[in-house]
Write a protein that holds these residues in place. Sequence first.
Motif, PDB file in Angstrom:
ATOM      1  N   ALA A  33      21.584  76.301   3.041  1.00 26.05           N
ATOM      2  CA  ALA A  33      21.253  76.087   4.455  1.00 26.05           C
ATOM      3  C   ALA A  33      19.853  75.508   4.634  1.00 26.05           C
ATOM      4  N   CYS A  35      18.190  73.360   3.027  1.00 34.19           N
ATOM      5  CA  CYS A  35      17.935  71.934   2.798  1.00 34.19           C
ATOM      6  C   CYS A  35      19.140  71.057   3.112  1.00 34.19           C
ATOM      7  N   GLY A  36      20.258  71.656   3.447  1.00 30.97           N
ATOM      8  CA  GLY A  36      21.408  70.845   3.811  1.00 30.97           C
ATOM      9  C   GLY A  36      22.214  70.327   2.630  1.00 30.97           C
ATOM     10  N   ASP A  37      21.944  70.829   1.419  1.00 24.05           N
ATOM     11  CA  ASP A  37      22.771  70.443   0.268  1.00 24.05           C
ATOM     12  C   ASP A  37      24.113  71.149   0.382  1.00 24.05           C
ATOM     13  N   GLY A  59      23.442  65.882  -1.192  1.00 25.31           N
ATOM     14  CA  GLY A  59      22.217  66.654  -1.313  1.00 25.31           C
ATOM     15  C   GLY A  59      21.242  66.011  -2.258  1.00 25.31           C
ATOM     16  N   CYS A  60      20.296  66.801  -2.731  1.00 23.57           N
ATOM     17  CA  CYS A  60      19.240  66.263  -3.586  1.00 23.57           C
ATOM     18  C   CYS A  60      19.778  65.930  -4.972  1.00 23.57           C
TER      19      CYS A  60
END
Lengths: 134, 407
Positions: A33, A35-37, A59-60
């Motif tokens: 949550a 970082c939105g990955d 994501g990253c």
Amino acid sequence: MDLYAESILDHAHHPFCKGPMKHPTVSHEESNASCGDSLELRLLIKGKRMHDIRWEGEGCAVSQAAMSMLAGHLKGMTVEKAAHLPPRFVFDLLKVPIGPRRTKCALLCLHALKNALRKLDGEPAQSWTETIGN
Amino acid sequence: MPLDTTAIRRQFPIFREEHPPIYLDSAAMGQKPANVIDAMDTYYQLAASNVHRGMYALADEATNHYEAGREAARAFIAARHRDEIVFTKGATESINLVAKTWGKVNLRKGDAVVLSILEHHSNIVPWLQLKEDIGISLRWIDMEDDGSLRMGDLDVALQDGKVKLVSVTGLSNVLGTLPSLSQIIERARQANALTLVDASQLIAHRPIDVIKLDCDFLAFSGHKLFGPTGIGVLYARSPLLSKMPPFLGGGGMVQRVTREEFRPADPPAKFEAGTPPIAEAIGLKAAIEWFTQHPWKGIEAHEHALLAHAIEKLKQISGLNILGPASADKIAGCVSFTIEGVHPHDLTDILGQAGICLRAGHHCAQPLHERLGIGASTRLSVSLYNTPEEIDRCAEEIRCAIAKLKK
């Protein structure tokens, strides 16, 4: 050693096993949550082994590369072994030091795997503490 | 008179280091000038004592220091009375205090609270909790693509008279845009709704006068104002504070306790149960004293120049998309962006290795990011101690990071 080593970027740009699966035995999505990955894992299980694996996500580079690397090792693995994979297994695949701020990026794939298998067994999802700690 | 950045930086221990970080994350945490650290240190070294009811000199001194912190906060936002300043542990607690005391007794099922799409989670979740607990509804003011609020949404929301509170930020912690508070407050008042301003970001970038603003509640934190963590302020009009029920229960917030009941103390003590943040109030006062040495005009001009420079440099980077108006005239404090094919966490990890501190993620504004159609962004925020050279280094390192991540 550099976190953004060539192998990590290679996997992030050209991931293994990424794509849809029509009739998975189980599918499960997990996200970080903060970082939105997100990763959605689909497993096809036959005879208590991982017959096929597909995933989608965004994501990253670390979260995506780790998923790609882990997926490449899951095919043929017994469900029993997969359910007990330690975090070290993922860290060894990444081959670069993972600091505390990137631990969840690196282990999102393992968290998704563990909870996909727990879902298959009708068990409640495990917490991040359990994923990181075991 | 322009700000003397060199002299300002000398007052910060962190910037006196041989290799200071390029700190572009003041929207999350302001750095601390030496006088703040010294003031708190002196209290702990030589004057530590609890406030109130100690019949010895040290206790008097602690009480005086604590109340002087309250007076400094009052003067800084130009409130009428010191009793209208409640110390909390931060802006988050300030907003929660309003929701859990004023909200609990004044809101009923079917009542509505208006928020803007720019809000930080601290000004969303307390109201979502009331939605769950009481059944209030939330109404949202959307924005144009440049980040300006659609005032028509507010007018529509206020039409049926169900709105009891309009709670908005004074400065977006992502886009840096500044909603027109005076317009929002005026319209809310005409519709008999109260107003709360989340001034967490605004507090360090624009002067605030709560009388002129005419808001009912205002919240901010000490740590974004170069003060310590663990202290915040809730400003509320006296008549509101008098009618609100107490927040936490305990020592200090009561006049009298029997085995059957208690009688709460008068505001602000009524809302400050337990040992208060004494050292933090001393630190906050020192921070306000330090900050107010600098004229607002100088601060605003310096930060405007930094943001204009940052926008110009960022615009030159291929694949980089600035969120919001991309004009220094329309923002304050921060500018956020995304880069095609580069995740903000990868970018800021590489920048961090080069000693450049930027924040990445959703910045506790997920509804705003959802509205923008993105999961995460990178934020560059500026303060009076930053320099154009730092922006240049940052832009250079962003280019290097992109080259590395995209190779």
